[in-house]
Design a protein around this motif. Structure first.
Motif, short mmCIF file in Angstrom:
data_model
loop_
_atom_site.label_atom_id
_atom_site.label_comp_id
_atom_site.label_asym_id
_atom_site.label_seq_id
_atom_site.Cartn_x
_atom_site.Cartn_y
_atom_site.Cartn_z
N ALA A 289 -7.63 1.39 0.05
CA ALA A 289 -7.72 0.32 0.89
C ALA A 289 -8.29 1.19 2.25
O ALA A 289 -9.30 0.51 2.75
CB ALA A 289 -6.59 -0.22 1.31
N GLU B 175 -4.02 0.96 -2.95
CA GLU B 175 -3.35 -0.40 -3.36
C GLU B 175 -2.62 0.07 -4.74
O GLU B 175 -3.53 0.70 -5.61
CB GLU B 175 -4.35 -1.35 -3.91
CG GLU B 175 -4.31 -2.36 -3.04
CD GLU B 175 -5.17 -3.55 -3.72
OE1 GLU B 175 -4.72 -4.75 -3.42
OE2 GLU B 175 -5.76 -3.28 -4.61
N LYS B 176 -1.43 0.13 -5.07
CA LYS B 176 -0.53 0.62 -5.99
C LYS B 176 -1.07 0.41 -7.60
O LYS B 176 -1.54 1.27 -8.21
CB LYS B 176 0.80 0.52 -6.07
CG LYS B 176 1.60 1.43 -6.49
CD LYS B 176 3.11 1.68 -5.96
CE LYS B 176 3.65 0.10 -6.32
NZ LYS B 176 5.17 0.11 -6.31
N LEU C 44 0.83 -1.11 0.02
CA LEU C 44 -0.11 -0.05 -0.03
C LEU C 44 0.95 1.21 -0.11
O LEU C 44 2.00 1.23 0.50
CB LEU C 44 -0.85 0.34 1.14
CG LEU C 44 -1.85 -1.15 1.12
CD1 LEU C 44 -2.55 -0.97 2.71
CD2 LEU C 44 -2.86 -1.19 0.07
N TYR D 153 -10.57 -5.18 0.52
CA TYR D 153 -10.44 -4.48 -0.97
C TYR D 153 -9.49 -5.64 -1.70
O TYR D 153 -9.41 -5.12 -2.79
CB TYR D 153 -9.62 -3.11 -0.41
CG TYR D 153 -8.26 -3.46 0.18
CD1 TYR D 153 -7.22 -3.63 -0.46
CD2 TYR D 153 -8.21 -3.32 1.52
CE1 TYR D 153 -5.90 -3.95 0.27
CE2 TYR D 153 -7.07 -3.48 2.17
CZ TYR D 153 -5.86 -3.70 1.36
OH TYR D 153 -4.64 -4.26 2.18
N TRP D 154 -9.11 -6.25 -1.17
CA TRP D 154 -8.21 -7.29 -1.90
C TRP D 154 -8.91 -8.53 -2.67
O TRP D 154 -8.36 -9.26 -3.18
CB TRP D 154 -6.92 -7.84 -0.93
CG TRP D 154 -7.51 -8.74 0.06
CD1 TRP D 154 -7.81 -10.03 0.08
CD2 TRP D 154 -7.86 -8.10 1.31
NE1 TRP D 154 -8.30 -10.48 1.49
CE2 TRP D 154 -8.18 -9.24 2.31
CE3 TRP D 154 -7.50 -7.01 2.10
CZ2 TRP D 154 -8.63 -9.26 3.56
CZ3 TRP D 154 -8.10 -6.90 3.41
CH2 TRP D 154 -8.53 -7.95 4.09
#
Lengths: 110, 110
Positions: free
Chosen positions: B36, B29-30, A1, B107-108
């Protein structure tokens, strides 16, 4: 992140590694929390002071340290950017065309 | 779409409409560009000065003007928040448990 503090204020570079602006703020899809665009401030580059230009998040490229964001931005498009920076939100097809231009999927999942 | 400028600095309210802090920054989250967590600064509330607490983006609720963010945060959990604010990144299961606590999907995408 990665923190928004590290993204906002980050320099944006063109294809020849020349600085062309900085990330000024982010545009977020409220419900999903997905970042649609990083808004670049030209910051005086090419005389485009105080002009903002939206870059699809997925079109951004990061270096390993998350400090610099490099953008493959063809110089031939600077004039297009200038006009887009002024009126992009008024053009219905701008979002679709922009994501096609960068060859990245649209954030709205179409 | 909402600007990060309007999210960062926004007051966070508890269940009794009392202010409990402000959004200080966002964790992103890149690759996906998905936010997130919104990181809340307690800002002196309950003596928790300079303590940060991550709130899942999807657990935030907005008013119609996007100006205020209200969070249904049971008062009974403030003590939990205090300890979480200090060590959450050290606890492997914290992210899973936190999303379960708020009843929001991770979120993942798990």
């Amino acid at each position: 992140l990665v923190s928004s503090d590290r993204v906002i204020g980050t320099d944006v570079y063109g294809v020849s590694d020349e600085a062309i602006g900085q990330i000024d703020h982010l545009l977020i899809e409220k419900v999903s929390g997905k970042i649609a665009y990083a808004i670049m401030n030209f910051g005086g580059f090419l005389g485009l002071a105080h002009k903002y230009y939206p870059i699809p998040w997925t079109a951004l490229k990061y270096d390993t340290g998350w400090v610099a964001i490099g953008l493959a931005l063809p110089k031939a498009n600077y004039a297009m950017l200038q006009s887009s920076a002024m009126i992009w939100w008024k053009i219905a097809t701008w979002e679709t065309r922009t994501h096609q231009h960068y060859g990245v999927p649209p954030y709205w999942g179409a």
